[in-house]
Design a protein around this motif. Sequence first.
Motif, short mmCIF file in Angstrom:
data_model
loop_
_atom_site.label_atom_id
_atom_site.label_comp_id
_atom_site.label_asym_id
_atom_site.label_seq_id
_atom_site.Cartn_x
_atom_site.Cartn_y
_atom_site.Cartn_z
N ARG A 269 0.87 -1.18 0.00
CA ARG A 269 0.00 0.00 0.00
C ARG A 269 0.90 1.23 0.00
NH1 ARG A 269 -1.47 -3.33 3.78
NH2 ARG A 269 -0.80 -1.98 5.49
N VAL A 270 0.68 2.11 -0.97
CA VAL A 270 1.60 3.24 -1.20
C VAL A 270 0.86 4.55 -0.99
CG1 VAL A 270 3.19 4.34 -2.82
CG2 VAL A 270 2.86 1.86 -2.89
N ARG A 271 1.51 5.46 -0.25
CA ARG A 271 1.03 6.84 -0.09
C ARG A 271 2.14 7.79 -0.53
NH1 ARG A 271 1.18 8.37 4.86
NH2 ARG A 271 2.03 6.45 5.80
N ASP A 272 1.79 8.79 -1.30
CA ASP A 272 2.75 9.83 -1.66
C ASP A 272 2.65 10.97 -0.66
OD1 ASP A 272 3.76 8.57 -3.91
OD2 ASP A 272 2.17 9.37 -5.20
N VAL A 273 3.77 11.36 -0.08
CA VAL A 273 3.81 12.49 0.85
C VAL A 273 4.48 13.66 0.14
CG1 VAL A 273 4.61 13.30 3.09
CG2 VAL A 273 3.95 10.91 2.80
N PRO A 274 3.77 14.76 -0.07
CA PRO A 274 4.32 15.88 -0.86
C PRO A 274 5.53 16.53 -0.18
CG PRO A 274 1.93 16.06 -0.64
CD PRO A 274 2.37 14.99 0.33
N ILE A 275 6.42 17.03 -1.03
CA ILE A 275 7.59 17.80 -0.60
C ILE A 275 7.44 19.20 -1.18
CG2 ILE A 275 10.10 18.02 -0.70
CD1 ILE A 275 9.35 15.60 0.86
N GLY A 276 7.41 20.20 -0.33
CA GLY A 276 7.17 21.56 -0.82
C GLY A 276 8.21 22.57 -0.41
N SER A 277 9.42 22.12 -0.11
CA SER A 277 10.43 23.04 0.42
C SER A 277 11.17 23.82 -0.66
CB SER A 277 11.45 22.26 1.25
OG SER A 277 10.81 21.59 2.32
N ALA A 278 11.20 23.29 -1.88
CA ALA A 278 11.94 23.98 -2.95
C ALA A 278 11.06 25.04 -3.61
CB ALA A 278 12.41 22.97 -3.99
N LEU A 279 11.71 26.00 -4.24
CA LEU A 279 10.96 26.98 -5.02
C LEU A 279 10.30 26.28 -6.21
CD1 LEU A 279 13.37 30.06 -5.16
CD2 LEU A 279 11.44 29.69 -3.65
N ALA A 280 9.10 26.71 -6.54
CA ALA A 280 8.41 26.17 -7.71
C ALA A 280 9.08 26.67 -8.98
CB ALA A 280 6.94 26.58 -7.69
N LEU A 281 8.90 25.94 -10.06
CA LEU A 281 9.34 26.37 -11.39
C LEU A 281 8.10 26.71 -12.20
CD1 LEU A 281 12.12 23.73 -12.21
CD2 LEU A 281 12.29 25.84 -10.88
N ARG A 282 8.08 27.88 -12.81
CA ARG A 282 6.90 28.32 -13.53
C ARG A 282 7.29 28.94 -14.87
NH1 ARG A 282 4.89 25.36 -10.64
NH2 ARG A 282 3.41 25.73 -8.94
N THR A 283 6.45 28.74 -15.88
CA THR A 283 6.61 29.37 -17.19
C THR A 283 5.54 30.42 -17.36
OG1 THR A 283 7.58 27.38 -18.17
CG2 THR A 283 6.62 28.99 -19.68
N VAL A 284 5.94 31.65 -17.73
CA VAL A 284 4.97 32.72 -17.96
C VAL A 284 5.20 33.31 -19.34
CG1 VAL A 284 4.69 33.29 -15.51
CG2 VAL A 284 6.47 34.43 -16.83
N ARG A 285 4.13 33.86 -19.91
CA ARG A 285 4.18 34.45 -21.25
C ARG A 285 3.46 35.79 -21.23
NH1 ARG A 285 3.93 28.94 -22.19
NH2 ARG A 285 5.21 28.17 -23.94
N GLY A 286 3.95 36.71 -22.07
CA GLY A 286 3.23 37.97 -22.18
C GLY A 286 4.11 39.09 -22.69
#
Length: 383
Positions: A269-286
Amino acid sequence: MRILHTSDWHVGKVLKGRSRHDEHIKVLAQVVEIARAERPDLVIVAGDLYDSAAPAADSTRVVTRALSALRQTGAQVVAIGGNHDNGPALDALRPWAEAAGIVLRGAVRDNPDELLIAGETAGGERWRLVTLPFLSQRYAIRATEMYELTAAEATQTYADHIARLIGRLSESFAEPGAVNLLTAHLTIVGAASGGGEREAHTVMGYAVPATVFPPNAHYVALGHLHRAQQVLSPCPARYSGSPLAVDFGEEENVCSVAIVDVSTDKAARVRDVPIGSALALRTVRGTLEQLATVNLPDAWLRVFVRETPRVGLREDVQDLLPNALEVRIDPDMMPSRAGERMAQRAGRSPRELFGDYLDNRGIAEDGVRELFDELYDEVSSHS
């Protein structure tokens, strides 16, 4: 028994010239906190501890401290080498690792028995773990030859080599009374890449079918693909994914570690535990006006700017968005190749060719042509 499965740390990763050293420290500290909370019997790190085969001293310190901290939670810790790691260099750390109660297997070596690890939980539950570090095609043949395969078998495909190795290493799985585990750094046919893996080691020549895994394995802990996912297999098999997005191709990934509860008589039985310590990577346009409204201070940005190419445009974007690590012209803003008049070199002067280059790309900056003329005259006079 309970397992914490993680992989693809890529410590030492530099993203578009920006070090992620501090992020890695935070991410691995969160992994250790999860281990303290979940109290696993075994931690498996399925390869690519480092991003480079020649890690800096700071990166080695981060990895060794993280492994030690995981061991100090009371869990047994096993880590294998990945395609980014230097397998022999990891094996050189084995005296330190053994003194710390950590098992390191950096590369496939002459003794196949050392790739089978056996242990017992604090509650007396027995387990055995086949460890298969990354094997390049070049060394797969040598590895199969070491295990007394026939000449005909040694000429089979990479996938066949891996299947034979796993079959040889997992022979003891037929014996009852223990949880059968396997960890490997591999590309499995049909699995989804995360976006930041080394392409040369994810092409079909390196992909193997999940049928290489023995049906009597209770859980297979995979590394190499950075997206957390279940794999269709004769036994429970999973990629834990990377605990941080290592490149912009991974910005949609949900970073996590896997917590696995498994026993000889119950399915994993598998559960994923999120890791949120790093900065997110995002792509923006405009356009510049639109980019001025972007508010993502806690993310590294890739920017596609919808402006005509010009000198200083990158600097203008980075003034608006200091976290922009990559700035590109939106492809829609580039001149259509169908309408381009390609400059013909024969019989054309450098000034004419440069003029065509500027025209084809819509560059009309004042003084650029005159500056080219001055530089060309100066170079020509000294030739």
